[in-house]
Design a protein around this motif. Structure first.
Motif, short mmCIF file in Angstrom:
data_model
loop_
_atom_site.label_atom_id
_atom_site.label_comp_id
_atom_site.label_asym_id
_atom_site.label_seq_id
_atom_site.Cartn_x
_atom_site.Cartn_y
_atom_site.Cartn_z
N LEU A 82 0.84 -1.20 0.00
CA LEU A 82 0.00 0.00 0.00
C LEU A 82 0.87 1.25 0.00
O LEU A 82 1.77 1.41 0.83
N GLY A 83 0.61 2.13 -0.96
CA GLY A 83 1.36 3.37 -1.07
C GLY A 83 2.69 3.24 -1.80
O GLY A 83 3.39 4.24 -1.99
N ARG A 84 3.04 2.02 -2.23
CA ARG A 84 4.31 1.82 -2.94
C ARG A 84 4.20 2.28 -4.39
O ARG A 84 3.19 2.10 -5.05
N ARG A 85 5.29 2.86 -4.87
CA ARG A 85 5.39 3.20 -6.29
C ARG A 85 5.85 1.96 -7.04
O ARG A 85 6.83 1.32 -6.66
N VAL A 86 5.15 1.64 -8.14
CA VAL A 86 5.37 0.36 -8.80
C VAL A 86 5.21 0.49 -10.31
O VAL A 86 4.66 1.46 -10.83
N MET A 87 5.71 -0.53 -11.01
CA MET A 87 5.29 -0.85 -12.36
C MET A 87 4.92 -2.32 -12.35
O MET A 87 5.11 -3.00 -11.33
N GLY A 88 4.36 -2.82 -13.44
CA GLY A 88 3.92 -4.20 -13.42
C GLY A 88 4.26 -4.96 -14.68
O GLY A 88 4.36 -4.38 -15.77
N ASP A 89 4.43 -6.26 -14.53
CA ASP A 89 4.68 -7.15 -15.67
C ASP A 89 3.44 -7.17 -16.56
O ASP A 89 2.31 -7.19 -16.07
N THR A 90 3.67 -7.20 -17.85
CA THR A 90 2.56 -7.30 -18.81
C THR A 90 2.03 -8.72 -18.87
O THR A 90 0.83 -8.94 -19.03
N MET A 91 2.92 -9.71 -18.76
CA MET A 91 2.57 -11.11 -18.99
C MET A 91 2.10 -11.77 -17.69
O MET A 91 2.88 -11.87 -16.73
N LEU A 92 0.87 -12.23 -17.67
CA LEU A 92 0.29 -12.83 -16.47
C LEU A 92 -0.04 -14.29 -16.75
O LEU A 92 -1.11 -14.63 -17.26
N GLY A 93 0.91 -15.16 -16.44
CA GLY A 93 0.70 -16.58 -16.63
C GLY A 93 -0.28 -17.16 -15.64
O GLY A 93 -0.63 -16.53 -14.63
N ASP A 94 -0.72 -18.40 -15.91
CA ASP A 94 -1.70 -19.02 -15.00
C ASP A 94 -1.05 -19.55 -13.72
O ASP A 94 -1.74 -19.94 -12.79
N ARG A 95 0.31 -19.59 -13.69
CA ARG A 95 1.09 -19.97 -12.52
C ARG A 95 0.94 -21.44 -12.12
O ARG A 95 1.39 -21.84 -11.05
N THR A 96 0.31 -22.23 -12.98
CA THR A 96 0.14 -23.65 -12.67
C THR A 96 0.72 -24.55 -13.75
O THR A 96 1.04 -25.71 -13.46
N CYS A 97 0.84 -24.08 -14.97
CA CYS A 97 1.28 -24.93 -16.07
C CYS A 97 2.78 -25.20 -15.99
O CYS A 97 3.50 -24.61 -15.19
N ARG A 98 3.25 -26.12 -16.83
CA ARG A 98 4.66 -26.50 -16.83
C ARG A 98 5.57 -25.30 -17.10
O ARG A 98 6.61 -25.16 -16.46
N ARG A 99 5.18 -24.45 -18.04
CA ARG A 99 6.02 -23.29 -18.37
C ARG A 99 6.12 -22.34 -17.18
O ARG A 99 7.20 -21.83 -16.87
N CYS A 100 5.00 -22.07 -16.55
CA CYS A 100 5.01 -21.18 -15.39
C CYS A 100 5.86 -21.76 -14.26
O CYS A 100 6.64 -21.04 -13.63
N ARG A 101 5.72 -23.05 -14.02
CA ARG A 101 6.49 -23.67 -12.95
C ARG A 101 7.98 -23.65 -13.23
O ARG A 101 8.79 -23.71 -12.30
N ARG A 102 8.36 -23.53 -14.49
CA ARG A 102 9.77 -23.44 -14.87
C ARG A 102 10.25 -22.00 -14.99
O ARG A 102 11.33 -21.75 -15.51
N GLY A 103 9.43 -21.05 -14.53
CA GLY A 103 9.83 -19.65 -14.55
C GLY A 103 9.65 -18.98 -15.89
O GLY A 103 10.24 -17.92 -16.15
N ARG A 104 8.81 -19.55 -16.75
CA ARG A 104 8.59 -18.99 -18.07
C ARG A 104 7.13 -18.58 -18.25
O ARG A 104 6.49 -18.85 -19.26
N GLN A 105 6.61 -17.88 -17.25
CA GLN A 105 5.21 -17.51 -17.29
C GLN A 105 4.89 -16.55 -18.42
O GLN A 105 3.74 -16.43 -18.85
N HIS A 106 5.93 -15.89 -18.96
CA HIS A 106 5.67 -14.95 -20.05
C HIS A 106 5.32 -15.65 -21.36
O HIS A 106 4.86 -15.00 -22.30
N VAL A 107 5.52 -16.97 -21.43
CA VAL A 107 5.10 -17.72 -22.62
C VAL A 107 4.03 -18.76 -22.26
O VAL A 107 3.80 -19.71 -23.00
N CYS A 108 3.38 -18.56 -21.14
CA CYS A 108 2.27 -19.44 -20.73
C CYS A 108 1.19 -19.43 -21.81
O CYS A 108 0.78 -18.37 -22.29
#
Length: 335
Positions: A82-108
């Motif tokens: 709360l109150g933090r200055r931020v930017m955010g990742d564009t790519m929002l993986g499902d965080r459950t698939c094989r690619r996401c689990r391997r740290g490649r959520q940007h190609v989920c």
């Protein structure tokens, strides 16, 4: 709240829409700056591939390069945001698939992309809701202008690193737009000798204003050995040219996309022992880009030609405004 809404190719309005709510695991951010980029322009013209592949549809809210301040927290979110200055990742993986689990959520395969894909509203609005896990905190030395340049910078940093270039290496960057110039800045910071290939006198003159002295049109390009070539343009003939120009055992990096299919003779790749890399996303490069901006290793601010309000976004996307040679336009939704 006010938001820029694209309702069809070339059809848009700034309208009042319901303000986002901070659902479980998400935050609401008050947007201070958002960048307009080539992807937004492709949605404006209707050429963007996602529209034809079923990943995106009108009406849509654009904007994936942004910075702001967290104003609301959903259930389960660390109160420290709360109150933090931020930017955010564009790519929002499902965080459950094989690619996401391997740290490649940007190609989920099931990913959302903020302001781009599968209905996740973007930042050309007064507020935006995003998952808390997608946030990246901005230090005090990275203001809102720099913060909104982190996303394109992350792409460029990855492209620069993919060249493997350092002291003593010569790199040709094709396309002196935002991504090409950012890539050139990161390459220069790595002590590579950087050359830029463009096709307009204005864009090349702007590159020279950033102290890039090796700037060329195709007709002027000298016969030099290039250890790596980065295609950051959108011309369908350039991917093949990159392979022609790179030194044997060199590297070609593709980060630009043309509107039509590009053809590469893989025999040239094999017989020259060339390594080719494609760059899709900024995700793996965001933190290091923030550090580079904070430390002053790279200063991208000269790339911003102007900052406009939401009411001017449509004219910007339609190419009706001329702000000078710098390639990037920022939006302050509060204006």
């Amino acid at each position: 709240m006010r938001a820029f809404v694209l309702t069809g190719p070339g059809v848009y309005e700034v309208r009042e829409v319901p303000a986002p709510q901070a659902v479980s695991g998400e935050v609401v951010v008050d947007v201070e700056r958002a960048g307009v980029c080539g992807t937004d322009a492709e949605f404006f013209t209707g050429e963007m591939a996602y529209l034809h592949q079923g990943h995106s549809s009108y009406p849509m809210r654009l904007g994936h390069e942004w910075a702001g301040t967290v104003s609301e927290l959903g259930e389960g979110v660390d109160p420290g945001w709360l109150g933090r200055r931020v930017m955010g990742d564009t790519m929002l993986g499902d965080r459950t698939c094989r690619r996401c689990r391997r740290g490649r959520q940007h190609v989920c395969e099931n990913r959302q992309e903020v302001g781009i894909r599968d209905g996740r509203p973007g930042a050309l609005a007064e507020r935006i809701a995003v998952p808390a896990w997608s946030l990246h905190a901005l230090p005090d030395s990275v203001d809102a202008v720099l913060g909104a340049l982190v996303e394109p910078g992350g792409n460029a940093l990855r492209a620069a690193r993919a060249t493997g270039a350092g002291p003593g290496d010569r790199v040709l960057v094709m396309g002196p737009g935002t991504i090409g110039l950012l890539t050139a800045l990161f390459l220069r910071a790595a002590d590579a000798e950087v050359h830029l290939l463009g096709h307009t006198a204005e864009s090349l003159e702007f590159a020279r204003s950033l102290d890039f002295t090796h700037t060329w049109t195709r007709d002027e390009l000298p016969d030099l050995p290039f250890d790596a070539v980065v295609d950051a343009a959108n011309a369908e003939q350039l991917p093949a040219l990159a392979v022609d120009l790179v030194e044997p055992s060199g590297r070609v990096v593709y980060i630009g996309l043309s509107g039509q299919p590009s053809r590469i003779d893989t025999r040239a790749l094999v017989l020259k022992d060339v390594t080719a890399t494609g760059i899709l996303s900024a995700s793996p490069g965001l933190d290091d880009t923030i550090t580079a901006y904070a430390e002053g290793t790279v200063d991208p601010k000269p790339l911003v030609a102007a900052t406009v309000g939401l009411g001017e976004v449509g004219a910007v996307l339609a190419g009706e405004h001329a702000f000078g040679p710098a390639p990037k336009i920022h939006v302050d939704p509060r204006l």
